[in-house]
Design a protein around this motif. Structure first.
Motif, short mmCIF file in Angstrom:
data_model
loop_
_atom_site.label_atom_id
_atom_site.label_comp_id
_atom_site.label_asym_id
_atom_site.label_seq_id
_atom_site.Cartn_x
_atom_site.Cartn_y
_atom_site.Cartn_z
N GLU A 29 -10.28 -1.39 -3.86
CA GLU A 29 -9.62 -2.33 -4.76
C GLU A 29 -8.13 -2.45 -4.43
OE1 GLU A 29 -11.76 0.02 -5.74
OE2 GLU A 29 -13.41 -1.38 -6.22
N HIS A 30 -7.51 -1.34 -4.07
CA HIS A 30 -6.10 -1.37 -3.68
C HIS A 30 -5.90 -2.26 -2.44
CE1 HIS A 30 -5.60 2.63 -5.90
NE2 HIS A 30 -4.83 1.76 -6.52
N LEU A 42 -6.08 5.99 -1.73
CA LEU A 42 -6.20 4.61 -2.19
C LEU A 42 -7.65 4.15 -2.09
CD1 LEU A 42 -3.01 2.91 -0.68
CD2 LEU A 42 -3.31 3.95 -2.93
N SER A 43 -7.94 3.07 -2.84
CA SER A 43 -9.31 2.59 -2.93
C SER A 43 -9.46 1.22 -2.27
CB SER A 43 -9.72 2.48 -4.41
OG SER A 43 -8.93 1.48 -5.05
N LEU A 101 0.83 -1.20 0.00
CA LEU A 101 0.00 0.00 0.00
C LEU A 101 0.86 1.25 0.00
CD1 LEU A 101 -2.76 -1.13 2.53
CD2 LEU A 101 -3.01 -0.84 0.05
N SER A 121 -6.42 -5.96 -3.44
CA SER A 121 -5.30 -6.44 -4.25
C SER A 121 -4.05 -6.66 -3.38
CB SER A 121 -4.99 -5.43 -5.36
OG SER A 121 -3.83 -5.82 -6.07
N ALA A 122 -3.79 -5.71 -2.46
CA ALA A 122 -2.62 -5.84 -1.58
C ALA A 122 -2.73 -7.08 -0.71
CB ALA A 122 -2.46 -4.59 -0.72
N GLU A 145 2.00 1.77 -3.51
CA GLU A 145 0.89 2.25 -4.34
C GLU A 145 0.63 3.73 -4.10
OE1 GLU A 145 -1.42 1.68 -7.40
OE2 GLU A 145 -0.51 -0.09 -6.44
N SER A 146 0.83 4.18 -2.86
CA SER A 146 0.60 5.60 -2.55
C SER A 146 1.85 6.44 -2.75
CB SER A 146 0.10 5.75 -1.11
OG SER A 146 1.08 5.30 -0.19
#
Length: 394
Positions: free
Chosen positions: A374-375, A371-372, A297, A378-379, A300-301
């Protein structure tokens, strides 16, 4: 631990098999197989010393499926050990791939308590030594059994559980190369006081070793904060190099010689044997998944140094592992202020991501800012796949 010699046809010691013993009684106690094997390995190299136990001979060590497929064995010196594949390990694709990798790295493989079946032929092709369990094979079938193994390319056959002179003479006449059993010698128990390492030190070392850019000097700095950890590393390196005249007398030498990859393997094994046996292995799995989720995460961010988030997630279960409140754990881990604040108060960007992951574990999806959902999902899925590949869930 227990030590039982393996003999040649001339009744000279060829090697020793090392066996887990929970005390000075010469009998194995019922215990977790992974923990038992890890204890044998660490006791051999860090407490008693390989040279003390086997001298210049090789050490045969049993492997569980988990340890075989965990890729945590690379810290062992290939020229000093023979890795035994236990009879209950099925030769599926994952197992065969793990064995092939070990063979490529120079390790010798033995098949333990082996009784031929056609579906085991892929295993035979990877082995240097096949140990046939003499009592399980009818004497009238033994010659055919050995001939079949020779036809499949087995060069060294070890007859185990030899209990009488008659057994020894029969197996020798049929062409067996090595022998083991109570006829020669019962396992000897070898014991020495174990040096305890602070669990927090091991977890911190493991977490920092996740950083792909960490240097040997930085690793040395972490290890030298714990005297027992320093001692175990020096003892391990010197024991692994016992066949040479070179003595390693500094942490810098030891960490350089081990390398980052082998240190990761050693730290994983130390953690396995250091956690209180009353603690569920699931807690270790939770820590690893939580750490990986935090790291993913953070990436991703686009956070700075995602590896710190892995460390944060891993350390967030230390209160449960050590049976201490987090505010008493913090002084044991010399971390940066923002890490401490995140662990104690869930403050800052670090704390935001950690709290989101903990909420997700409880079934409450609250993605970090930017983040969403979905993130998060997925993580979590990636972390599960990662822990399965690492095979660190016991």
């Amino acid at each position: 631990m227990g030590r039982q010699p393996i003999f040649t046809r001339e009744v000279e010691v060829f090697a020793y098999e090392l066996l887990f013993r929970s005390g000075e009684q010469n009998a194995a106690m019922i215990t977790d197989g992974d923990r038992a094997t890890a204890n044998v390995l660490l006791n051999t190299f860090t407490d008693i010393g390989l040279d003390t136990i086997v001298g210049s001979k090789k050490a045969f060590i049993n492997l569980t499926r988990n340890l075989l497929t965990s890729h945590n064995l690379s810290c062992m010196p290939p020229d000093r050990v023979v890795l035994e594949i236990l009879e209950d390990i099925e030769p599926d694709e994952e197992v065969l791939s793990a064995i092939e990798k070990l063979v490529e790295e120079g390790y010798k493989i033995a098949l333990d308590d082996f009784v031929y079946r056609p579906d085991l032929e892929p295993l035979i092709g990877t082995a240097d030594i096949v140990k046939i369990e003499f009592p399980l094979i009818p004497k009238e079938d033994l010659a055919d059994h050995i001939s079949k193994l020779r036809a499949l390319g087995v060069r060294t056959i070890l007859a185990e559980k030899i209990e009488t002179q008659e057994d020894f003479e029969l197996c020798k006449s049929l062409g067996c190369d090595l022998f083991q059993g109570y006829f020669f010698c019962r396992p000897q128990v070898i014991s020495q006081r174990k040096t305890q390492v602070n669990v927090a030190s091991i977890v911190r070392l493991m977490s920092e070793l996740q950083n792909p850019d960490i240097t040997v000097g930085e690793v040395e700095g972490i290890i030298q904060t714990d005297a027992n950890l320093s001692f175990k590393l020096l003892r391990f390196v010197n024991s692994a190099n016992a066949a040479t005249t070179r003595t390693i007398d500094s942490l810098k030498q030891a960490t350089t010689l081990m390398g980052i990859s082998r240190l990761r393997s050693l730290a994983s094994m130390m953690l396995m044997t250091s956690i209180d046996e009353g603690k569920p292995q699931e807690l270790i799995k939770l820590a690893m998944i939580r750490g990986k989720m935090c790291e993913l995460l953070a990436s991703e961010s686009r956070a700075t140094r995602p590896d710190r988030y892995y460390t944060l997630g891993l350390l967030s279960v230390m209160d449960a592992l050590l049976d201490k409140p987090m505010d008493e754990v913090i002084p044991l881990l010399p971390l940066a202020d923002d890490m401490n604040d995140a662990l104690l108060n869930r403050a800052g960007e670090l704390g935001n991501i950690l709290q989101s992951v903990i909420n997700f574990e409880a079934g409450e999806i609250t993605p970090p800012i930017s983040l969403s959902t979905e993130h998060m999902t997925s993580a979590y899925q990636q972390a599960l796949r990662w822990i399965a590949d690492c095979n660190l869930d016991g």
